[in-house]
Design an enzyme around this catalytic site. Structure first.
Site, PDB file in Angstrom:
ATOM      1  N   LYS A   1     -10.296  -4.783  -4.698  1.00 22.06           N
ATOM      2  CA  LYS A   1     -10.805  -3.493  -5.176  1.00 22.06           C
ATOM      3  C   LYS A   1      -9.676  -2.667  -5.798  1.00 22.06           C
ATOM      4  O   LYS A   1      -9.881  -1.942  -6.761  1.00 22.06           O
ATOM      5  CB  LYS A   1     -11.399  -2.707  -3.996  1.00 22.06           C
ATOM      6  CG  LYS A   1     -12.664  -3.339  -3.404  1.00 22.06           C
ATOM      7  CD  LYS A   1     -12.877  -2.934  -1.939  1.00 22.06           C
ATOM      8  CE  LYS A   1     -13.620  -4.016  -1.184  1.00 22.06           C
ATOM      9  NZ  LYS A   1     -13.565  -3.874   0.276  1.00 22.06           N
ATOM     10  N   LYS A  19      -5.168 -11.923  -6.350  1.00 17.10           N
ATOM     11  CA  LYS A  19      -6.428 -12.085  -5.607  1.00 17.10           C
ATOM     12  C   LYS A  19      -7.418 -11.001  -6.033  1.00 17.10           C
ATOM     13  O   LYS A  19      -7.004  -9.898  -6.403  1.00 17.10           O
ATOM     14  CB  LYS A  19      -6.167 -12.048  -4.097  1.00 17.10           C
ATOM     15  CG  LYS A  19      -5.911 -10.685  -3.548  1.00 17.10           C
ATOM     16  CD  LYS A  19      -6.197 -10.585  -2.051  1.00 17.10           C
ATOM     17  CE  LYS A  19      -6.179  -9.103  -1.703  1.00 17.10           C
ATOM     18  NZ  LYS A  19      -6.622  -8.701  -0.433  1.00 17.10           N
ATOM     19  N   LYS A  38       0.817  -1.220   0.000  1.00 19.43           N
ATOM     20  CA  LYS A  38       0.000   0.000   0.000  1.00 19.43           C
ATOM     21  C   LYS A  38       0.848   1.267   0.000  1.00 19.43           C
ATOM     22  O   LYS A  38       0.375   2.326  -0.422  1.00 19.43           O
ATOM     23  CB  LYS A  38      -0.936   0.005   1.211  1.00 19.43           C
ATOM     24  CG  LYS A  38      -2.110  -0.945   1.052  1.00 19.43           C
ATOM     25  CD  LYS A  38      -3.061  -0.837   2.226  1.00 19.43           C
ATOM     26  CE  LYS A  38      -4.197  -1.834   2.113  1.00 19.43           C
ATOM     27  NZ  LYS A  38      -4.926  -1.981   3.379  1.00 19.43           N
TER      28      LYS A  38
END
Ligand code: TYM
Length: 341
Positions: free
Chosen positions: A196, A193, A114
């Site tokens: 979003k 995976k 992130k």
């Protein structure tokens, strides 16, 4: 007092829930409420570590609540609540900060993912797993059902419990991670995976047309170039998704016809798309029904927060007492110390 083992799990309100969330989490959460004492939390404090607007966040919290209930999570059989409605989550996070090293947090895979490419990284992103540990340990949960991607965070939670117990006395159980079928649903790219942030999702509340427009684009067996090439269903994510939505006899038929080049990928995807639409139709209807009764939904969350807060307070009173914090601890402690001279 409920004698059942306790479960805690959470989900971020960060966008439209997708099939990965539905298969990996919602269905399992719904199944667990009879056997366990379950706390399910919409983790808005985690979600604010990423860009958001105020109205968007509130709408997402509300929409996620609808999707959870519509997927069969019965709020009468579990405690369903929003993280920021129980301030003890934040309080315990601060206290846990002393039981974890900065290096350990910097090594978390999700933190690295992130924070890569960001010009400045907010401290919330680094402390994200400490808040997650506080979520779980505040309720002294025995089990935490999550997708595979959360294993590392759970390991850190166990480490925090161990360190805290070693210093302040045994109190927190080390929570066990529960993963199972659906723990890593792949996205439409067939390799990473469903997420979003990767734009590879199938939104769980999409109508038949939107479903088809997404599922049509799914990557299948990369070695199958032409319709007449035999395919290998075992390397194909479309076939993997059939596992959840298609009857086993139909699946067996798809498998053989794919392997013998008697079924093209487009037809295989169309069947999947139809089955997903049919499976989720009652969920979509229930969402629409609940959306028309916002007060009832908000009441469910208010009840959940009240119950969660009671349990959170019990934990915090022990934690504060052991750590020498809070007014009650101070007055009792000073009285005792004064009496001892
Ligand atoms: P979030 O919102 O990213 O994911 C929520 C849950 O969905 C699972 N999941 C998946 N499972 C299978 N296949 C996928 N493609 C897929 N994508 C997501 C995640 O593993 C997760 O279980 N950090 C947590 C939220 C959290 C939490 C907690 C969880 C905060 N506090 C305490 C458990 C206990 C998260 O990743 O949320």
């Amino acid at each position: 007092m409920d004698q059942r083992k306790r479960v805690f799990s959470g989900i971020q309100p960060t966008g439209d829930a997708h099939l990965g969330n539905y298969l990996g989490v919602f269905q399992r959460w719904a199944q667990m409420v009879d056997e366990y004492e379950c706390y399910y939390c919409i983790v808005d404090l985690h979600a604010i570590t990423q860009d958001y607007t105020r109205d968007q966040l509130m709408q997402r919290v509300f929409d996620l609540t609808l999707s959870l209930i519509a997927s069969g999570i019965d709020p009468e059989k579990c405690t369903l609540f929003v993280q920021s409605h129980v301030p003890q989550h934040t309080e315990l996070t601060w206290l846990f900060n002393i039981a974890v090293g900065v290096g350990d947090l910097q090594r978390m895979t999700q933190f690295k993912e992130k924070s890569t490419g960001l010009e400045s990284v907010n401290a919330g992103l680094l402390n994200y797993p400490v808040l997650q540990a506080a979520d779980i340990l505040l309720y002294r949960a025995d089990f935490v059902p999550v997708g595979n991607d959360q294993r590392q965070h759970l390991e850190l939670s166990r480490g925090i419990a161990r360190k805290w117990n070693a210093r302040f006395g045994d109190f927190f159980p080390e929570p066990e991670t529960l993963t199972g079928a659906g723990s890593r649903v792949l996205g439409l790219d067939g390799v990473s995976k469903m997420s979003k942030s990767k734009d590879n999702t199938v939104p769980m509340l999409a109508g038949p047309e939107e479903l088809w427009s997404r599922i049509r684009t799914a990557v299948t067996d990369p070695a199958r170039v032409r319709k007449n090439d035999p395919g290998n269903p075992h390397v194909c994510n479309v076939f993997a998704l059939h596992e959840f939505f298609t009857q086993s006899s139909v699946r067996a038929d798809i498998e053989i016809r794919c392997q013998t080049a008697n079924l093209g990928c487009v037809d295989c995807k169309q069947t999947l798309s139809d089955n997903v639409a049919e499976h989720l139709e009652p969920v979509r209807e229930k969402v629409a029904e609940l959306r028309a009764k916002p007060d009832q939904v908000l009441e469910i969350l208010a009840d959940g927060a009240t119950r969660a807060r009671e349990e959170a307070e019990r934990t915090m009173s022990v934690v504060c007492e052991r750590m020498g914090l809070g007014r009650k601890t101070l007055s009792e402690g000073i009285r005792k110390l004064t009496a001892q001279g």
